[in-house]
Design an enzyme around this catalytic site. Sequence first.
Site, PDB file in Angstrom:
ATOM      1  N   ASP A 172      13.280  36.884  39.428  1.00 22.22           N
ATOM      2  CA  ASP A 172      13.116  37.377  41.090  1.00 22.22           C
ATOM      3  C   ASP A 172      13.267  38.877  41.434  1.00 22.22           C
ATOM      4  O   ASP A 172      13.137  39.072  42.557  1.00 22.22           O
ATOM      5  CB  ASP A 172      14.511  36.608  41.842  1.00 22.22           C
ATOM      6  CG  ASP A 172      15.594  37.052  41.489  1.00 22.22           C
ATOM      7  OD1 ASP A 172      16.019  37.954  40.469  1.00 22.22           O
ATOM      8  OD2 ASP A 172      16.614  36.702  42.001  1.00 22.22           O
ATOM      9  N   TYR A 263      15.223  48.131  36.694  1.00 25.40           N
ATOM     10  CA  TYR A 263      15.972  48.189  35.473  1.00 25.40           C
ATOM     11  C   TYR A 263      15.336  49.401  34.708  1.00 25.40           C
ATOM     12  O   TYR A 263      16.025  49.711  33.538  1.00 25.40           O
ATOM     13  CB  TYR A 263      15.747  46.798  34.711  1.00 25.40           C
ATOM     14  CG  TYR A 263      16.637  45.637  35.339  1.00 25.40           C
ATOM     15  CD1 TYR A 263      17.784  45.511  34.874  1.00 25.40           C
ATOM     16  CD2 TYR A 263      15.946  45.008  36.605  1.00 25.40           C
ATOM     17  CE1 TYR A 263      18.531  44.542  35.566  1.00 25.40           C
ATOM     18  CE2 TYR A 263      16.829  44.170  37.051  1.00 25.40           C
ATOM     19  CZ  TYR A 263      18.113  43.752  36.464  1.00 25.40           C
ATOM     20  OH  TYR A 263      18.974  42.921  37.078  1.00 25.40           O
TER      21      TYR A 263
END
Length: 441
Positions: A172, A263
Site C-alpha cells: 500500500d 523507504y
Amino acid sequence: MKNSFNVTIVGGGSTWTPGLLMSMCKMKDRFPIKKLVMYDIVEQRQAVIGEFAKVLLKEEYPGLEFSYTTNKEEAYKDVDFVFMQIRTGGYKMREQDEKVPLSLGVIGQETCGAGGFAYGLRSIRDMIEIVNDVRKHSKDAWILNYTNPAAIVAEALRRVFPEDKKILNICDQPVNLLRSYGRVLGMDSSKFEPVYFGLNHFGWFTNLYDDEGKDLLPKLKEVINERGFIPVDAEQRDKSWLDTYAMVQDMVKDFPDYLPNTYLQYYYYPDYKVAHLNPNYTRANEVMDGREKRVFDECRRVAEAGSAKDCHMVHNDAHGEFIVEVAESIAFNKGRIYIVIVENNGIISNIQDDAMVEVAAVLTSNGPRPLAVGTIGTFYKGLMESQLAYEKLAVDAYFEGSYEKALQALTLNRTIVSAKKAREVLDALIEANKGYWPEFK
C-alpha cells in the site's frame, strides 16, 4: 460472473483489520461480500477485533455472514478471495528486528536491511503453509498478499508455486504516496495514472499523469523542494512516519530525476538514518505504545457499547481500500491500473526476467497485465540489481539452509556493506530467531 463473494482475512488480529473492515463497509456496493471470515492463530488478539467486527458489521453491513476462527477449514473452505496480512513472531520479534541491528551500528527497520532480512526469513515458512492450506480447500481463490517484506515473500512464493497465477503480492505504500501527492496538489489521486518501476519498498515514480494526460511530476517536485512533504493522513501518523515523509525532500534534491518511495532513504543515507534512530525505542515500540493501544482500546469500547456509530478508529484508508479495490478490479474485470508486484519477463528490459518487480499493471479477471517500462538508467539499474541480488540470496539462504548465502546477502545490502559487520549482524540474528529460521549449515 458472481455478484457477491466469500472473503477471508488472514491475520484477523492485526491492528490494520478494523480499518480494512471499515473499508469493506464503505465499499460494499462496489465489492459486495456474502460471507466474511477472519482467521488468526492468536485467538486472544483476534477475539478483540472480532467482537468489534460483530458490532460494526451488524450496523454497517446487514445481511453479511460473519465469523472469526482459528480453524483452517472454516477459514478457507469455498472462499473467493483471501486477504493476507500476517506478522510471524508478532511485535516481539519486530522489536528484535529493529533493535539487534541498531545495537551493532546498522539500520534497524522492519522491512529494510538486516531487520527485513530477519522478518523475511520468518515469513516464508508461514506463507507457504497458508498458500497450501488455501489451495487444499479453495483451489481457485485469489490470494492478495500484504505480508512483509513483500519482495522476499514474493520471490519465495514464485519459486514454490510457479504455476499459481492467482497469488498477487501488493503493497500500500505507493498508494499512500499517490494520495499524499493528491493532498500536495489539491487533486483527486484516484484520477492519477502513475508510471512506476522498482522492487518492493525500492522504487520510483517516473511520471504521474492527470486525466487530461498532463504530467504532474515536475510540479510535484517543485512543490516538495519548496515546502517539503507530508502523508495524506499526517494528522493520524506517529512522529517517525512524519520524519520518514520529510526525508523525501532530501532525496528529490539529491536525485531529482524521479519521485522516490519513502523507504529508499534507508539505502541512500544509511549512516545518517542510523545516527537518527533511537536504538532503545524503535518504531515497534512506537506502534505498541501508540496504534496498538489505540486500536484495541477502541475495539473494546465499541464492543462494550454495542454500537460503532461514534467509532473513532484510527486507521489508514489507503491500506484498507487498496486491497478491496484490487479485488474489485479482478472480480468485475474493471481493468484499472494499480502498482503491484509481478515477475519481470521483459517489463524492465535491462533487468533479469525472473526478478519480482513492482510496476503499474492493468488488473483484470485474469490477473495483472503489466505496463512496459523499458530500459532504466545506470544509477537505478545498479541500485536495483544490488538489492535484487540481496533478495535472491536471502531466499536461497532460507531454502538451502546456507550460512554462506545469508552472509553474501547481508554483505550486498546497502544498509550494511561491510562483510565483517554482516557476519556480526547475521550471528546475532541467528540467535534472536531460533525456532523461526532454518538451521544454517
